[in-house]
Enzyme design. Structure first.
Site, PDB file in Angstrom:
ATOM      1  CB  CYS A 126      31.917  36.120  25.015  1.00 45.89           C
ATOM      2  SG  CYS A 126      30.391  35.282  24.575  1.00 45.89           S
ATOM      3  CB  CYS A 149      52.423  41.175  60.496  1.00 45.19           C
ATOM      4  SG  CYS A 149      53.086  41.849  58.964  1.00 45.19           S
TER       5      CYS A 149
END
Length: 291
Positions: free
Chosen positions: A113, A135
């Site tokens: 919260c 890669c």
């Protein structure tokens, strides 16, 4: 007020520095679900992702988890004659809110919260870049070193196969490329500068080949998330072509972003886990000034 806090509004200062709490249902992000991510309003460090946000009905932004395991710190809070677990940012030590054990069970059961005033929101299309440059181990390692980059994940995108595996992509038949998803702070680094890094860190004139890796999965590609990103890429590529920056024509493809599938965990941050692993990139260039 300290110099690095002078940009804060009164409510931002009171929340982050004095542990104040905003009024529920009357704060900026309590009911916002736009795709993107949330930073510490003080330091700009990455805290939460919109994909982890949910409606708890409490009137404050609620998240099922932080953006990554060490994004926040938790401490015991005994103020107001209650026992709660406070949540603070790791680097700036900003007060963010509290975490409770009443979140969605299917998401792990936690509810972070958080005060809106402690957060700065960055929309997905304004703070996300998708690149393929051979890669993905090397590409990830390079961009992790670029100032302003908040997170890099390796994965697969650009193809049509749903939820591909590394083995699938290695066949070269999925249409996917080995790619990186970059979250960045646009107040620190621009998308254009990320593009410049992209063109510097690999060979954009080499068709389906980077270093010893060959195949369409190793193509040079920019996956744009908005018309603005597409335009910026086209403009920069045109500028490079006109200036003769490269001795051969660019073969980088511009592709509209599709679903990005994160790669298997053992591929994430591979070169940190395996310092002697294969790398086709000069990583030191990441910290050198752009032209």
């Amino acid at each position: 007020m300290l110099a690095n806090l002078q940009h804060l509004s009164d409510i931002q200062y009171r929340v982050t520095q004095q542990s104040a709490t905003e009024t529920p249902f009357k704060n900026e992000f309590w009911n916002s679900y736009q795709p993107g991510f949330y930073l510490d309003v003080v330091s700009g460090e990455l805290l939460f992702l919109s994909e982890d946000k949910f409606d708890s009905g409490c009137g404050w932004p609620s998240f099922s988890a932080p953006a990554y395991a060490r994004a926040v710190i938790e401490k015991e809070d005994r103020t107001h004659n209650m026992l709660r677990t406070e949540v603070r940012s790791r680097n700036a030590n900003s007060h963010l809110g509290h975490v409770f054990k009443d979140g969605p069970p299917e998401r792990g059961g936690l509810r972070y919260c958080i005060n809106s005033a402690a957060l700065r929101f960055v929309a997905r299309e304004e703070g996300t870049a998708l690149f393929a440059a051979g890669c993905f181990w090397s590409t990830e390692a390079y961009f992790r070193r670029v100032k302003g980059v908040l997170r890099v994940r390796v994965g697969y995108t650009g193809g049509t196969t749903k939820s591909p595996t590394y083995r699938n992509v290695c066949t070269g038949t999925t249409g996917h490329a080995e790619a990186v998803e970059i979250l960045f702070d646009p107040q620190v680094i621009s998308y254009e500068d990320l593009l410049k890094h992209f063109f510097r860190m690999h060979d954009p004139t080499s068709l389906n080949k980077q270093g010893g890796d060959v195949g369409t999965q190793y193509r040079s590609a920019i996956f744009y998330l908005s018309g603005t990103q597409k335009q910026q890429a086209e403009t920069l590529m045109g500028r490079y072509a006109g200036a003769g920056k490269f001795t051969r024509p660019l073969v980088t493809t511009l592709e509209e972003a599709r679903d990005f599938y994160p790669a298997e965990e053992y591929h994430q941050d591979y070169l940190t886990k395996n310092p002697g692993g294969y790398c086709h990139v000069s990583l030191h260039l990441a910290s050198e000034p752009l032209e």
